[in-house]
Design an enzyme around this catalytic site. Structure first.
Site, mmCIF file in Angstrom:
data_model
loop_
_atom_site.group_PDB
_atom_site.id
_atom_site.type_symbol
_atom_site.label_atom_id
_atom_site.label_comp_id
_atom_site.label_asym_id
_atom_site.label_seq_id
_atom_site.Cartn_x
_atom_site.Cartn_y
_atom_site.Cartn_z
ATOM 1 N N SER A 76 81.316 36.542 37.223
ATOM 2 C CA SER A 76 81.216 38.008 37.267
ATOM 3 C C SER A 76 80.495 38.465 36.004
ATOM 4 O O SER A 76 80.998 39.286 35.248
ATOM 5 C CB SER A 76 82.605 38.647 37.368
ATOM 6 N N ASN A 123 66.439 41.952 42.992
ATOM 7 C CA ASN A 123 67.810 41.516 43.270
ATOM 8 C C ASN A 123 68.618 42.683 43.843
ATOM 9 O O ASN A 123 69.057 43.561 43.097
ATOM 10 C CB ASN A 123 68.427 40.994 41.957
ATOM 11 N N CYS A 136 73.505 41.483 43.740
ATOM 12 C CA CYS A 136 74.509 41.122 42.728
ATOM 13 C C CYS A 136 75.857 41.700 43.141
ATOM 14 O O CYS A 136 75.988 42.927 43.290
ATOM 15 C CB CYS A 136 74.114 41.647 41.355
ATOM 16 N N THR A 183 75.148 35.000 45.582
ATOM 17 C CA THR A 183 76.510 34.462 45.666
ATOM 18 C C THR A 183 77.368 35.220 46.699
ATOM 19 O O THR A 183 77.077 36.356 47.058
ATOM 20 C CB THR A 183 77.196 34.550 44.295
ATOM 21 N N GLY A 221 77.390 27.170 44.074
ATOM 22 C CA GLY A 221 77.643 25.734 43.982
ATOM 23 C C GLY A 221 77.650 25.090 45.359
ATOM 24 O O GLY A 221 77.500 25.772 46.387
ATOM 25 N N GLY A 224 71.149 28.360 47.271
ATOM 26 C CA GLY A 224 72.589 28.468 47.537
ATOM 27 C C GLY A 224 73.159 27.075 47.634
ATOM 28 O O GLY A 224 73.082 26.443 48.686
HETATM 29 C C1 SIN Z 1 75.578 38.621 37.444
HETATM 30 O O1 SIN Z 1 74.926 38.829 36.416
HETATM 31 O O2 SIN Z 1 76.654 39.200 37.675
HETATM 32 C C2 SIN Z 1 75.098 37.611 38.433
HETATM 33 C C3 SIN Z 1 73.810 38.023 39.028
HETATM 34 C C4 SIN Z 1 73.839 38.149 40.501
HETATM 35 O O3 SIN Z 1 74.768 37.670 41.173
HETATM 36 O O4 SIN Z 1 72.891 38.717 41.048
#
Ligand code: SIN
Length: 303
Positions: free
Chosen positions: A70, A126, A129, A192, A216, A242
């Protein structure tokens, strides 16, 4: 030797192995282990308009065959990245994928615009997140929101634009189609999957943010299925990621429809993971008399 070159949205990569955003910083630490010119490219840590400290710790927890994070988009801000990180990466002879994030479509557009006159080869937007209250996966789980942010960025972005999709959407194929319709040149997936761990002694979540993003090897089959679904839905190239941790995973991901792959969490368990995956992939192609790595893309034969 097989031809390892791949072209995504008009950008030629010397091979299909790209270090995934958020697992590789801006490449400086890894460059002490091997030349970054071995890689197809580096996707930089997600960068926002203003610097961010990220979420409070603890922000990493182990899981069976993976981890949850996180982090909360900790980064030094776009002005720093444009001034120091991209010029440094430009000297490393690898493709630069500038990953961007924001709270609003206007934020994303402002960050993308600042990259126009830099050495970045491609922008990876992105919208996935899971660790921030505003923006992030909120854009990646609704077709309308994904379309709106892509439209805003497309208007100002003169670089090839790749959109990083969220597995937390119930309809990832629809989201991919929505960003394609707004002019995205490629999509990358998956980010993720939202997860959680609880400390039995304290009965509190291990992560201070309560939840985090699972990555992972545990997520690999989910990622593979989503890449296959999206590759069958859109015409633009798909970059698959992934849970890829070995060359066999890379071959599966290409067969499912990916034109290139990104390696993320595996860099934490083995900092040479990208290099090992690349050399395994090269050997597989040569052993099987396959002329070029692109010949694998989408060649799965479903029942
Ligand atoms: C994060 O910085 O929280 C992870 C980045 C992401 O999942 O896009």
């Amino acid at each position: 030797m097989a031809n390892m070159k791949v072209t995504i949205a008009g950008v030629e990569f010397r091979n299909p192995v790209i270090a995934a955003s958020g697992t590789f910083g801006f490449g400086r630490e890894y460059s002490e282990l091997y030349p970054l010119s071995n890689l197809g490219g580096v996707s930089c840590k997600g960068t926002t308009l203003e610097p961010r400290l990220g979420n409070p710790a603890p922000r990493i927890a182990e899981t069976p065959s993976g981890m949850i994070n996180s982090v909360g988009l900790q980064n030094p801000g776009i002005d720093f990245v444009v001034k120091y990180e991209i010029p440094w990466l430009a000297g490393q002879d690898t493709r630069i994928v500038a990953n961007i994030a924001g709270n609003t479509p206007e934020d994303y557009a402002a960050v993308a615009e600042k990259l126009n006159d830099t050495a970045a080869d491609m922008v990876e937007m992105n919208i996935s997140c899971p660790n921030v209250k505003h923006g992030g996966a909120a854009f990646g789980t609704s077709c309308d929101a994904a379309a709106a942010v892509t439209r805003a960025v497309r208007k100002v972005c003169r670089k090839p634009l790749m959109v990083k999709l969220s597995p937390n959407a119930s309809n990832i194929g629809d989201i991919a189609a929505a960003v394609e319709a707004e002019g995205a040149d490629a999509v990358s997936l998956i980010n993720t999957i939202t997860g959680m761990r609880i400390d039995l002694r304290t009965r509190r979540p291990i992560l201070k943010n309560n939840t985090g993003g699972l990555s992972g090897p545990a997520v690999f089959p989910v990622a593979l299925r989503m890449v296959w679904e999206v590759a069958n839905r859109v015409k633009i190239p798909v970059v698959g990621m992934g849970g890829i941790s070995k060359w066999e995973d890379a071959v599966e991901m290409l067969l499912a429809g990916a034109s290139a792959i990104q390696v993320g969490a595996a860099n934490f368990t083995d900092p040479y993971a990208c290099i090992k995956i690349l050399s395994g992939l090269e050997k597989y192609l040569d052993d099987n008399g396959i002329a070029g790595v692109s010949d694998l893309t989408g060649k799965v034969e479903p029942w």
